[in-house]
Design an enzyme around this catalytic site. Sequence first.
Site, PDB file in Angstrom:
ATOM      1  CG  ASP A 158      34.797  44.129 -14.162  1.00 46.97           C
ATOM      2  OD1 ASP A 158      33.782  43.558 -14.598  1.00 46.97           O
ATOM      3  OD2 ASP A 158      35.538  43.633 -13.315  1.00 46.97           O
ATOM      4  CG  ASP A 167      29.862  40.255 -15.322  1.00 48.53           C
ATOM      5  OD1 ASP A 167      30.391  41.176 -14.665  1.00 48.53           O
ATOM      6  OD2 ASP A 167      30.497  39.482 -16.056  1.00 48.53           O
TER       7      ASP A 167
END
Length: 433
Positions: free
Chosen positions: A111, A312
Amino acid sequence: MGTHSLVLTLLIVCVFVIPTYSVSRGSLFHDHRSIQMGLRATLRHVDSGKNLTKLELIRRAIDRGNRRAESLKAIVTGSPSIESLVSAGNGEYLMELAIGTPQVPFIAVMDTGSDLIWTQCQPCISCFKQSTPIFDPRKSSTYKNLSCSSQQCNELPGHYCMNACVYEYVYADFAVSTGFLATDTLSFMNGTSASNIAFGCGLNNGGQGFQGSGLVGLGRGALSLVSQLNEPKFSYCLSPPSSSEISLLLLSSSANKPLAGPFKTTPLVRNPVETSIYYVNLLGISIGGAPLDIPPGTFTTNPNGSGGTIIDSGTTMLILNTTAYSLVNSTLSSLIKLEQVSLPPVTGVGPCWKTPTSNYTFPSFILHLDGADWELPSKNYLIEEPSSGATCLAVAPSYEYSIIGNIAQHNTLIVYDLVKETLSFAPADCSGI
């Protein structure tokens, strides 16, 4: 379990089971030299190997992406109850690694939007099902709890101080991970390892949709993997979930190799409110060779943290400010000369067109970043759903911000240079890197 009961249980475990020690600021990045040979980690999509149809893959990915986007919104707009960026299950790509001595393997979400590394630990107060054995710190000779006076504990956005440092991360969908902040040896599948890595040893973990056994944060904060290893660069290449091609994460010397090209480079910028998230300056968009008439300031990051453009790994679609989205939608609808069709609203994509049976050239789609134009192939802004014969727009609106999600990043080598504060990108065959 209530907060007071949980804290009491953790305190009992801390006092009678696991030693505690303190680490100073000067040794925060101490003794990680064994990673310097380079890390090359294979990633897999969370839905790979599940025998799902393309429509099911789309639905699941968009559902995760929507929850992820809500988490990001909660963070950058200052919701006081949110301590981390990834709501449960919102990660899209998993990596295999191991923790402790002897090594215990676990699978974690990679992440870029959060910092803390964490995994589930014994003795579990509450743990969700995972495919690998749950790590028992009492059996690791290199495990140590961190004290509340340690620098790592003070880097947490929120913690309890009870003889040891207790972290609590609450996510946007009210999932939670709570446990001790500790250090241990982290090992990777290519044989490299790093000692004294701070991580969350989660004893109370719950919520719907958790993927893997935990999370590896690659954000800008001090507790992320890249920060703890003091790595100047990292890169990744993501393949579509329906593809048989591999995805990769590269750190240390592995991230320095010219594995694709030519590269284009744009500055990484910071949000004044949430400094862990990676932002870029999106200046405009062109479709079919013509710039859209997007008002100046549409993509500007505001002093209160709203607005701006995030890059992202965990968000699925390209998300655009509503003003820009409306122009993209109307422009593509006028330029794509195919029959429009409908998919069930639950899919969350649209507009859709009947997939052409012969070669068809879709309009070019270019994101104009500061100093670099990122041209998206049609498969990076459109989703084809074979069972319904539809090709749909993989772009969604937002009132708060814009996000370059992972569909737009597919088959692109993305390089984060944390020293120069730049993002570089180039088309790539992930399986050939």
